[in-house]
Enzyme design. Structure first.
Site, PDB file in Angstrom:
ATOM      1  N   TYR A   1       9.982  -0.210   1.615  1.00  0.00           N
ATOM      2  CA  TYR A   1       9.783   1.202   1.275  1.00  0.00           C
ATOM      3  C   TYR A   1      10.997   2.058   1.640  1.00  0.00           C
ATOM      4  O   TYR A   1      10.849   3.252   1.892  1.00  0.00           O
ATOM      5  CB  TYR A   1       8.532   1.730   1.983  1.00  0.00           C
ATOM      6  CG  TYR A   1       7.235   1.391   1.252  1.00  0.00           C
ATOM      7  CD1 TYR A   1       7.066   1.717  -0.095  1.00  0.00           C
ATOM      8  CD2 TYR A   1       6.177   0.773   1.907  1.00  0.00           C
ATOM      9  CE1 TYR A   1       5.882   1.412  -0.764  1.00  0.00           C
ATOM     10  CE2 TYR A   1       4.986   0.467   1.241  1.00  0.00           C
ATOM     11  CZ  TYR A   1       4.854   0.800  -0.098  1.00  0.00           C
ATOM     12  OH  TYR A   1       3.677   0.515  -0.767  1.00  0.00           O
TER      13      TYR A   1
ATOM     14  N   GLU B   1      12.644  -6.353  -4.606  1.00  0.00           N
ATOM     15  CA  GLU B   1      11.422  -6.630  -3.833  1.00  0.00           C
ATOM     16  C   GLU B   1      11.051  -8.118  -3.867  1.00  0.00           C
ATOM     17  O   GLU B   1      10.602  -8.669  -2.858  1.00  0.00           O
ATOM     18  CB  GLU B   1      10.268  -5.772  -4.377  1.00  0.00           C
ATOM     19  CG  GLU B   1      10.497  -4.290  -4.110  1.00  0.00           C
ATOM     20  CD  GLU B   1       9.522  -3.375  -4.852  1.00  0.00           C
ATOM     21  OE1 GLU B   1       8.603  -3.896  -5.524  1.00  0.00           O
ATOM     22  OE2 GLU B   1       9.687  -2.151  -4.762  1.00  0.00           O
TER      23      GLU B   1
ATOM     24  N   ASN C   1      -4.254   3.353  -1.165  1.00  0.00           N
ATOM     25  CA  ASN C   1      -4.426   3.206  -2.611  1.00  0.00           C
ATOM     26  C   ASN C   1      -4.383   1.745  -3.083  1.00  0.00           C
ATOM     27  O   ASN C   1      -4.074   1.456  -4.234  1.00  0.00           O
ATOM     28  CB  ASN C   1      -3.439   4.102  -3.364  1.00  0.00           C
ATOM     29  CG  ASN C   1      -1.994   3.748  -3.068  1.00  0.00           C
ATOM     30  OD1 ASN C   1      -1.721   2.790  -2.342  1.00  0.00           O
ATOM     31  ND2 ASN C   1      -1.061   4.490  -3.629  1.00  0.00           N
TER      32      ASN C   1
ATOM     33  N   HIS D   1       0.281  -2.170  -4.523  1.00  0.00           N
ATOM     34  CA  HIS D   1       1.649  -1.760  -4.841  1.00  0.00           C
ATOM     35  C   HIS D   1       2.119  -2.553  -6.039  1.00  0.00           C
ATOM     36  O   HIS D   1       1.797  -3.734  -6.158  1.00  0.00           O
ATOM     37  CB  HIS D   1       2.589  -2.058  -3.663  1.00  0.00           C
ATOM     38  CG  HIS D   1       4.036  -2.110  -4.077  1.00  0.00           C
ATOM     39  ND1 HIS D   1       4.795  -0.977  -4.246  1.00  0.00           N
ATOM     40  CD2 HIS D   1       4.848  -3.147  -4.419  1.00  0.00           C
ATOM     41  CE1 HIS D   1       6.014  -1.323  -4.656  1.00  0.00           C
ATOM     42  NE2 HIS D   1       6.069  -2.645  -4.769  1.00  0.00           N
TER      43      HIS D   1
ATOM     44  N   LYS E   1      -2.623  -4.229  -0.566  1.00  0.00           N
ATOM     45  CA  LYS E   1      -2.336  -3.640   0.743  1.00  0.00           C
ATOM     46  C   LYS E   1      -3.475  -3.933   1.727  1.00  0.00           C
ATOM     47  O   LYS E   1      -4.556  -4.371   1.318  1.00  0.00           O
ATOM     48  CB  LYS E   1      -2.118  -2.127   0.575  1.00  0.00           C
ATOM     49  CG  LYS E   1      -0.950  -1.777  -0.364  1.00  0.00           C
ATOM     50  CD  LYS E   1      -0.765  -0.258  -0.481  1.00  0.00           C
ATOM     51  CE  LYS E   1       0.309   0.097  -1.490  1.00  0.00           C
ATOM     52  NZ  LYS E   1       0.555   1.569  -1.556  1.00  0.00           N
TER      53      LYS E   1
HETATM   54  P1  RTP Z   1       3.666   1.917  -4.361  1.00  0.00           P
HETATM   55  O1  RTP Z   1       5.174   2.076  -4.159  1.00  0.00           O
HETATM   56  O2  RTP Z   1       2.941   1.558  -3.095  1.00  0.00           O
HETATM   57  O3  RTP Z   1       3.377   0.997  -5.507  1.00  0.00           O
HETATM   58  O4  RTP Z   1       3.049   3.311  -4.819  1.00  0.00           O
HETATM   59  P2  RTP Z   1       3.620   4.329  -5.887  1.00  0.00           P
HETATM   60  O5  RTP Z   1       4.902   3.792  -6.492  1.00  0.00           O
HETATM   61  O6  RTP Z   1       2.521   4.683  -6.809  1.00  0.00           O
HETATM   62  O7  RTP Z   1       3.928   5.583  -4.973  1.00  0.00           O
HETATM   63  P3  RTP Z   1       5.221   5.905  -4.095  1.00  0.00           P
HETATM   64  O8  RTP Z   1       5.638   7.304  -4.401  1.00  0.00           O
HETATM   65  O9  RTP Z   1       6.253   4.825  -4.218  1.00  0.00           O
HETATM   66  O10 RTP Z   1       4.622   5.904  -2.614  1.00  0.00           O
HETATM   67  C1  RTP Z   1       4.533   4.726  -1.879  1.00  0.00           C
HETATM   68  C2  RTP Z   1       3.243   4.701  -1.101  1.00  0.00           C
HETATM   69  O11 RTP Z   1       3.316   5.619  -0.030  1.00  0.00           O
HETATM   70  C3  RTP Z   1       2.023   6.162   0.225  1.00  0.00           C
HETATM   71  N1  RTP Z   1       2.106   7.602   0.061  1.00  0.00           N
HETATM   72  N2  RTP Z   1       1.539   8.430   0.886  1.00  0.00           N
HETATM   73  N3  RTP Z   1       0.650  10.749   2.191  1.00  0.00           N
HETATM   74  C4  RTP Z   1       1.332  10.872   1.067  1.00  0.00           C
HETATM   75  O12 RTP Z   1       1.568  11.938   0.561  1.00  0.00           O
HETATM   76  C5  RTP Z   1       1.805   9.656   0.436  1.00  0.00           C
HETATM   77  N4  RTP Z   1       2.537   9.597  -0.661  1.00  0.00           N
HETATM   78  C6  RTP Z   1       2.743   8.287  -0.889  1.00  0.00           C
HETATM   79  C7  RTP Z   1       1.064   5.536  -0.772  1.00  0.00           C
HETATM   80  O13 RTP Z   1       0.470   4.384  -0.167  1.00  0.00           O
HETATM   81  C8  RTP Z   1       2.000   5.128  -1.882  1.00  0.00           C
HETATM   82  O14 RTP Z   1       1.467   4.107  -2.660  1.00  0.00           O
HETATM   83 MG    MG Z   2       6.522   3.101  -5.334  1.00  0.00          MG
END
Ligand code: RTP
Ligand code: MG
Length: 140
Positions: free
Chosen positions: A52, A130, A116, A119, A12
């Site tokens: 997303y 994707e 973070n 992805h 990212k």
């Molecule tokens: P990613 O899709 O980016 O691989 O991350 P992930 O599966 O671990 O988490 P996901 O629930 O899919 O969330 C996507 C991305 O959104 C941002 N996020 N911000 N502010 C918040 O509470 C929050 N929650 C999620 C993070 O960048 C997360 O990786």
């Molecule tokens: Mg995710």
């Protein structure tokens, strides 16, 4: 032998700005995974919202799109046995402090959930969708 999988990985904008492109790719390679595609790209809001789409109704969606489009990302297709779960293991949990453990990319380099660093696709269905979105010309 396990069946080879492909997963879509993004470094990212925070990861690019922090200068950890080499570190992330090195960890992918050390794990034994291989690269099937790699490109530095600044993503449009349209692609970011499709990527997303599952989070469209979440309160953080707007700031997530703003962040992901704020600078170049590195998009990679990563390949190997259980590549999807293997990269999620390397990345660590979504919250870099509460969920990711030291030794993972997020656990070692992150402080805030939004920033973070990486992805990784979360299922075979997400990976296929994707990879099709980011690398439409790739045959898989
Ligand atoms: P990613 O899709 O980016 O691989 O991350 P992930 O599966 O671990 O988490 P996901 O629930 O899919 O969330 C996507 C991305 O959104 C941002 N996020 N911000 N502010 C918040 O509470 C929050 N929650 C999620 C993070 O960048 C997360 O990786
Ligand atoms: Mg995710």
């Amino acid at each position: 032998m396990l069946v080879t999988e492909q997963t879509l990985v993004l470094i990212k904008p925070d990861g690019v700005q922090r200068g950890v492109i080499g570190e992330v790719i090195s960890r992918i390679e050390r794990k034994g995974l291989t690269l099937a595609a790699l490109e530095l790209r600044t993503v449009t809001t349209e692609i970011a919202s499709e990527h997303y789409a599952e989070h469209a109704e979440r309160p953080f969606f707007g700031s997530l799109l703003e962040f992901i489009t704020s600078g170049p990302v590195v998009a990679l297709v990563v390949e190997g046995p259980r590549a999807i779960a293997a990269f999620r293991q390397l990345a660590g949990g979504t919250d870099p402090v509460e969920k990711a453990t030291p030794g993972t990319i997020r656990g070692d380099f992150g402080l805030e959930t939004q920033f973070n660093l990486v992805h990784g696709s979360d299922s075979p269905e997400s990976a296929a969708r994707e990879i099709g979105l980011w690398f439409p010309s790739l045959n898989s």
